[in-house]
Design an enzyme around this catalytic site. Structure first.
Site, PDB file in Angstrom:
ATOM      1  N   GLN A 158       1.175  -1.393   0.132  1.00  0.00           N
ATOM      2  CA  GLN A 158      -0.133   0.470   0.089  1.00  0.00           C
ATOM      3  C   GLN A 158       0.525   1.324   0.104  1.00  0.00           C
ATOM      4  OE1 GLN A 158      -2.530  -1.720   3.342  1.00  0.00           O
ATOM      5  NE2 GLN A 158      -4.281  -0.804   1.987  1.00  0.00           N
TER       6      GLN A 158
ATOM      7  N   HIS B 189      -2.184  -5.686 -11.866  1.00  0.00           N
ATOM      8  CA  HIS B 189      -2.302  -5.309 -13.819  1.00  0.00           C
ATOM      9  C   HIS B 189      -2.412  -5.550 -14.776  1.00  0.00           C
ATOM     10  CE1 HIS B 189       2.240  -4.539 -11.951  1.00  0.00           C
ATOM     11  NE2 HIS B 189       2.116  -2.888 -12.082  1.00  0.00           N
TER      12      HIS B 189
ATOM     13  N   ASP C  55       2.172   0.389  -7.517  1.00  0.00           N
ATOM     14  CA  ASP C  55       3.541   0.053  -8.821  1.00  0.00           C
ATOM     15  C   ASP C  55       4.690   1.677  -7.619  1.00  0.00           C
ATOM     16  OD1 ASP C  55       3.055  -1.515 -10.287  1.00  0.00           O
ATOM     17  OD2 ASP C  55       3.193  -0.028 -11.980  1.00  0.00           O
TER      18      ASP C  55
ATOM     19  N   ARG D  48       3.798   0.528  12.829  1.00  0.00           N
ATOM     20  CA  ARG D  48       3.557  -0.678  12.164  1.00  0.00           C
ATOM     21  C   ARG D  48       3.651  -1.003  10.701  1.00  0.00           C
ATOM     22  NH1 ARG D  48      -1.994  -3.269  10.605  1.00  0.00           N
ATOM     23  NH2 ARG D  48      -1.348  -5.525  10.145  1.00  0.00           N
TER      24      ARG D  48
ATOM     25  N   HIS E   9       1.173  -9.105   4.637  1.00  0.00           N
ATOM     26  CA  HIS E   9       0.558  -7.960   4.199  1.00  0.00           C
ATOM     27  C   HIS E   9      -0.242  -8.602   2.953  1.00  0.00           C
ATOM     28  CE1 HIS E   9      -2.271  -4.663   6.698  1.00  0.00           C
ATOM     29  NE2 HIS E   9      -2.803  -5.048   5.405  1.00  0.00           N
TER      30      HIS E   9
ATOM     31  N   ASN F 298      -1.071 -10.796   8.948  1.00  0.00           N
ATOM     32  CA  ASN F 298      -2.293  -9.754   8.823  1.00  0.00           C
ATOM     33  C   ASN F 298      -4.218 -10.179   8.125  1.00  0.00           C
ATOM     34  OD1 ASN F 298      -3.197  -6.549   9.265  1.00  0.00           O
ATOM     35  ND2 ASN F 298      -3.848  -6.713   6.816  1.00  0.00           N
ATOM     36  N   GLU F 299      -4.752 -10.297   9.117  1.00  0.00           N
ATOM     37  CA  GLU F 299      -6.627 -10.258   8.235  1.00  0.00           C
ATOM     38  C   GLU F 299      -6.292 -11.891   7.252  1.00  0.00           C
ATOM     39  OE1 GLU F 299      -7.867  -7.132   7.134  1.00  0.00           O
ATOM     40  OE2 GLU F 299      -7.800  -5.874   8.893  1.00  0.00           O
TER      41      GLU F 299
ATOM     42  N   ASN G  20      -8.135  -5.965  14.458  1.00  0.00           N
ATOM     43  CA  ASN G  20      -7.622  -4.914  13.503  1.00  0.00           C
ATOM     44  C   ASN G  20      -9.375  -4.867  13.441  1.00  0.00           C
ATOM     45  OD1 ASN G  20      -5.768  -4.766  12.746  1.00  0.00           O
ATOM     46  ND2 ASN G  20      -5.696  -5.102  10.836  1.00  0.00           N
TER      47      ASN G  20
ATOM     48  N   TYR H 165     -12.781  -1.696  12.645  1.00  0.00           N
ATOM     49  CA  TYR H 165     -13.485  -0.572  11.930  1.00  0.00           C
ATOM     50  C   TYR H 165     -15.293  -0.303  12.121  1.00  0.00           C
ATOM     51  CZ  TYR H 165      -9.238  -0.626   9.134  1.00  0.00           C
ATOM     52  OH  TYR H 165      -7.430  -0.592   9.315  1.00  0.00           O
TER      53      TYR H 165
ATOM     54  N   GLU I 117      -5.083  -2.147  14.018  1.00  0.00           N
ATOM     55  CA  GLU I 117      -5.706  -0.864  13.314  1.00  0.00           C
ATOM     56  C   GLU I 117      -6.597  -0.610  13.308  1.00  0.00           C
ATOM     57  OE1 GLU I 117      -5.591  -2.380   8.721  1.00  0.00           O
ATOM     58  OE2 GLU I 117      -4.213  -3.305   9.363  1.00  0.00           O
TER      59      GLU I 117
END
Ligand code: PNW
Length: 478
Positions: A26, A46, A59, A84, A129, A173-174, A316, A318, A385
C-alpha cells in the site's frame, strides 16, 4: 470518588502504547526496483485494472521505498511509540523461495528499522500483509500445504536479519481477507472464486504456517532475541438484528464464522475450529453431495501444535453489522455465507464512511473487545488497526470524530470491562493504495498527493488531534 473515576476513565494506562500502521504494497511502490520480485498484487492490478475503482495500482504508491528518511521524520513528529509496517516477501525473496535473497531488500528494511530505533520508535513488523510472491501462487499459494515450509524459510530469514532489533512480530495480517476474498469471493488477489472450498483450504494452511513460525521463534530465537509474536485478525462486531432467539444465535454464529474460524485454533482454550462452524459446514457439505466436510480437519496433534501459539493478539477493528438468521439456502454452489446461514445488513441510522463496507458504530468496538476477553481469556491485546475513510480532504473533522468516539469506546473496554488492551495503532499513517478502492478512499493522518511525482505529505487536522492524544495520554470525552 466520582471525580477520580472520571479522570481515570479518560486516561490511557501508563504503559499504553500509541502507534500508526501501513503495509508494504500500500505504501512502498518501487514494485520492480533493485531486485524486488513480482507479487500477486502486482500481477492482479496489472492484469485486471478494472477491479480497482480508479484502475490504479501500487507501482509507485506513496513511494515510501524512496522516502524512508522523510517518513521516519514524520513519525517522529507524531511522537508515536511504535510504527507497524509489513515486509514485502518478494522484496526479500524475489522468487518466493529462500535460495535467492535480495540484498537490497535486506538493506531497505535494515535502514528503516535502524532509523526508527534511533528515533525512539519501536518497530512492529507484519511478515505478511497479502502480497504473496507470484511464483508461489503458480503452485496454489495458500491453498498448497507446502506453503507452511515456504513461509517458515521466509520467517527464518527475517529473524536472522532483523530479529536482533525487532521485538514485535505479527505473522499474518487478517487471514480472513486473504482467504475469503482472495480465494473465495475473488475480489482480492489472487482473485480466485471457490467460496466455501478454497477459502477453507487457505485458512487451514495459514494457521499451520503461523504455528510453525511461532515454534521456530520459540525454539530457536526467543531466548536470545526476547521478542513477542502473534497474529492479527479483523473482527466486525455482529449485532443481532432482532432480539429473537434465532437472530441472537445467528449473530454469535456470524462472529464464529467470520472471526472465531481464524482465531479459535490459536487462542481458544480447546484449540480447533469453533464447534458450530464444524457442524454447519459438515451438515451443509453432506446436503451438497460431498462425502466429507469442505472444512478440513485438524488431527489431534495439529490442534495441540497450533493451540496457544501466541504472546499477544492483534486486533483490527473498523465496523459493525446487523446479523439475522436465514432458513437453509437452496442447494447450489457452496459458500461460507450459506454454511453460516446468516444475512448481514447495516442500520440506516449508522453514519457512513467513504467505504461501502464501513459504517461508524463506536459501541461495537467495546462489545467486540469484551467478547474477545470472554472467549479467549485475559490476553494482551494490541489494536493493530482502526481508522476512518473519507475522500481527499485536509480538514477531516469526521475522522477526528471517529477517533474520538472509538478511542472512548476502547477506554470503556479497559475500565468498565477490564479488557487488557496494551496498545493502539491508527490506520493509517499515510493516505495509501486502498486495495480495490485505489486512491479514491483515504485513511491517512497525512494527506498524500498522488498526482505529484514527489508524493508530497501534508498533515491533516486529524494528525494534530491524534498527536495531542499521544502527548497527553488522555482523551477528552464527548
Ligand atoms: C484492513 N472489513 O482491511 C487492511 O488490513 C488494510 O490493509 C486496509 O487498508 C484497511 O483495513 C482499510 O480497508 C480490512 O470488512 C478490510 O471489516 C475490510 C474489513 C476490515 C479490514
Amino acid at each position: 470518588w466520582r471525580q477520580v473515576f472520571a479522570i481515570n476513565e479518560n486516561k490511557f494506562p501508563d504503559d499504553f502504547l500509541f502507534g500508526t500502521a501501513t503495509a508494504s504494497y500500500q505504501v512502498e511502490g518501487a514494485w520492480n526496483t533493485n531486485g524486488k520480485g513480482e507479487n500477486i498484487w502486482d500481477r492482479y492490478t496489472h492484469q485486471y485494472p478494472d477491479k480497482i475503482l480508479d484502475k490504479s495500482n501500487g507501482d509507485v504508491a506513496c513511494d515510501s521505498y524512496n522516502k524512508l528518511e522523510e517518513d521516519v521524520r514524520l513519525l517522529k513528529n507524531m511522537n508515536v511509540d511504535f510504527y507497524r509496517f509489513s515486509v514485502s516477501w518478494s522484496r526479500i525473496l524475489p522468487k518466493g523461495f529462500a535460495y535467492q535473497v535480495n540484498a537490497d531488500g535486506i538493506r531497505y528494511y535494515n535502514n528503516l528499522i535502524d532509523l526508527l530505533i534511533s528515533n525512539g520508535i519501536t518497530p512492529m513488523v507484519t511478515m505478511f500483509h497479502w502480497d504473496t510472491p507470484q511464483n508461489l501462487e503458480y503452485f496454489g499459494g495458500f491453498t498448497n500445504s507446502l506453503i507452511v515450509n515456504w513461509f517458515e524459510e521466509y520467517a527464518r530469514i527475517l529473524f536472522d536479519n532483523f530479529g536482533d532489533r525487532v521485538k514485535f512480530w505479527i505473522t499474518f495480517n487478517e487471514p480472513k481477507q486473504t482467504c475469503a476474498e482472495g480465494y473465495g469471493i475473488g475480489t482480492k488477489a489472487p482473485g480466485y472464486k471457490l467460496f466455501g472450498i478454497a477459502d477453507y483450504m487457505c485458512i487451514h494452511n495459514v494457521l499451520k504456517s503461523h504455528a510453525r513460525v511461532y515454534h521456530l521463534y520459540n525454539n530457536t530465537y526467543k531466548e536470545t532475541q526476547q521478542g513477542k509474536i502473534g497474529i492479527t485478525n479483523d473482527a466486525v462486531w455482529s449485532e443481532p438484528k432482532t432480539q429473537s432467539v434465532e437472530d441472537v444465535e445467528a449473530a454469535e454464529r456470524g462472529l464464529l464464522f467470520t472471526f472465531g474460524l481464524y482465531t479459535d485454533p490459536i487462542y481458544h482454550y480447546n484449540g480447533d475450529y469453533p464447534q458450530v462452524v464444524k457442524e454447519f459446514v459438515s451438515a451443509r457439505s453432506k446436503l451438497e453431495g460431498f462425502s466429507y466436510s469442505r472444512l478440513p480437519k485438524f488431527t489431534p496433534e495439529e490442534i495441540t501444535y497450533i493451540k496457544g501459539t501466541y504472546d499477544f493478539f492483534g486486533l483490527n477493528h473498523y465496523t459493525t453489522t446487523l446479523v439475522n438468521n436465514v432458513d437453509p439456502f437452496p442447494i447450489g454452489d457452496p459458500s461460507q455465507i450459506k454454511d453460516a446461514r446468516i444475512r448481514t445488513s447495516f442500520s440506516p441510522s449508522w453514519p457512513k464512511t467513504a467505504s461501502s463496507w464501513f459504517k461508524v458504530v463506536p459501541w461495537g468496538f467495546t462489545k467486540v473487545l469484551k467478547w474477545i476477553k470472554n472467549r479467549y481469556g485475559d490476553i494482551d491485546i494490541y489494536v493493530t488497526e482502526n481508522g476512518y475513510s473519507d475522500h481527499e480532504c485536509l480538514n477531516d473533522q469526521e475522522r477526528i470524530n471517529y477517533y474520538k468516539q472509538y478511542l472512548s469506546a476502547l477506554l470503556d473496554a479497559i475500565y468498565d470491562h477490564k479488557v487488557n488492551v496494551k496498545g493502539y495503532a491508527a490506520w493509517s499513517f499515510l493516505d495509501n493504495f486502498e486495495w480495490n478502492d485505489g486512491y479514491v478512499n483515504r485513511f491517512g493522518l497525512y494527506h498524500v498527493n498522488f498526482s505529484d511525482p514527489q508524493r508530497t505529505r501534508t498533515p491533516k487536522a486529524s494528525l494534530y488531534y491524534f498527536k495531542n492524544i499521544i502527548k497527553n495520554r488522555k482523551l477528552i470525552k464527548l
